[in-house]
Motif scaffolding. Structure first.
Motif, mmCIF file in Angstrom:
data_model
loop_
_atom_site.group_PDB
_atom_site.id
_atom_site.type_symbol
_atom_site.label_atom_id
_atom_site.label_comp_id
_atom_site.label_asym_id
_atom_site.label_seq_id
_atom_site.Cartn_x
_atom_site.Cartn_y
_atom_site.Cartn_z
ATOM 1 N N ASN A 180 -59.525 46.670 -29.869
ATOM 2 C CA ASN A 180 -60.055 46.854 -31.230
ATOM 3 C C ASN A 180 -58.948 47.159 -32.225
ATOM 4 O O ASN A 180 -59.037 46.795 -33.393
ATOM 5 N N LYS A 181 -57.924 47.872 -31.754
ATOM 6 C CA LYS A 181 -56.772 48.223 -32.604
ATOM 7 C C LYS A 181 -55.493 48.045 -31.793
ATOM 8 O O LYS A 181 -55.445 48.427 -30.616
ATOM 9 N N GLY A 206 -62.354 42.829 -32.751
ATOM 10 C CA GLY A 206 -61.179 42.540 -33.591
ATOM 11 C C GLY A 206 -60.158 41.665 -32.925
ATOM 12 O O GLY A 206 -60.500 40.606 -32.468
ATOM 13 N N GLU A 208 -57.690 44.813 -34.996
ATOM 14 C CA GLU A 208 -56.896 45.120 -36.187
ATOM 15 C C GLU A 208 -55.474 45.401 -35.719
ATOM 16 O O GLU A 208 -55.260 46.270 -34.883
ATOM 17 N N ASN A 210 -51.450 46.328 -36.561
ATOM 18 C CA ASN A 210 -50.497 46.903 -37.508
ATOM 19 C C ASN A 210 -49.127 47.062 -36.860
ATOM 20 O O ASN A 210 -48.998 46.932 -35.634
#
Length: 236
Positions: A180-181, A206, A208, A210
């Motif tokens: 998810n991240k 997802g 997401e 970064n």
């Protein structure tokens, strides 16, 4: 060896093969606690630093840890007992396999900074090898246990080498765990991505993605890194 002193707790590490490093602090600071978990599990606790960080950051009533190495287990227990959150922290001296078979609890957050030296050499220090080498806790075994121990809406968080990211995600998908991240970590702006922090759940959300850069130059930390770790490091 002096204890590692954080803003709200100290960690003794003279009996642990793996000393406190950036990986553990990153995972402890990055793991999301937005769901306000009741229960947290740290797999392969070592000094116990990640569990201690999550105790500082949350009101979770149950924070368990597992550590198989005798010396590290005893030190983890001492660090828990000497912290402000000793009543919420408990370390089991067991293998992950034993723990998974015996424990009926499910956890809202599971964290692991697993051993991941997959190179073909070992040192003469068996304790350090146990802490560092992936054959002591294969990724498949870690993911399988996490999928059993994780609550339905829970989140499983790991930090692994970036080069292992695709493989780890493929293994997790077989157990219906999905990223998810993802946070990609670089030492400095010109270096390659070194680590991946990944948050998995049973929901395909997802992910997401970064990026975090730790330093602009030697000992010149980025604002992002300072903001992530400032609640812990004394000098931040």
């Amino acid at each position: 060896m002096k204890p590692f002193t954080f803003k709200q707790f100290e960690v003794q590490q003279d009996r642990c093969a793996m000393k406190i490093g950036t990986d553990a602090v990153l995972l402890g600071a990055w793991t999301s606690l937005e769901s306000r978990p009741f229960s947290i599990l740290d797999i392969g606790a070592g000094t116990g630093v990640i569990a201690l960080m999550l105790a500082q950051r949350s009101n979770a009533e149950l924070i368990d840890a597992i550590e198989i190495d005798d010396e590290a287990y005893e030190q983890c227990v001492d660090n828990f007992e000497n912290s402000p959150w000793g009543d919420r922290l408990f370390c089991y001296h067991a293998s992950l396999e034993e723990f998974t078979e015996e424990i009926e609890d499910e956890y809202d957050v599971i964290i692991s900074n697993p051993p991941f030296y997959s190179e073909d050499y070992k040192t003469d220090n068996n304790q350090r090898d146990l802490a560092r080498f992936a054959d002591a806790l294969p990724f498949e075994h870690l993911i399988d246990s996490a999928s059993i121990l994780l609550s339905e809406a829970g989140v499983f968080n790991v930090i692994i080498p970036f080069k292992e990211e695709d493989y780890f995600i493929q293994l997790a998908a077989k157990k219906h765990l999905y990223p998810n991240k993802i946070l990609h970590v670089k030492g400095n702006p010109s270096s390659e991505i070194k680590r991946s922090l990944i948050a998995f759940s049973f929901s395909e959300l997802g992910p997401e993605i970064n990026e975090l850069i730790i330093e602009t130059e030697r000992h010149q930390y980025t604002e992002d890194y300072i903001n992530l770790t400032k609640d812990f490091y004394l000098k931040m």
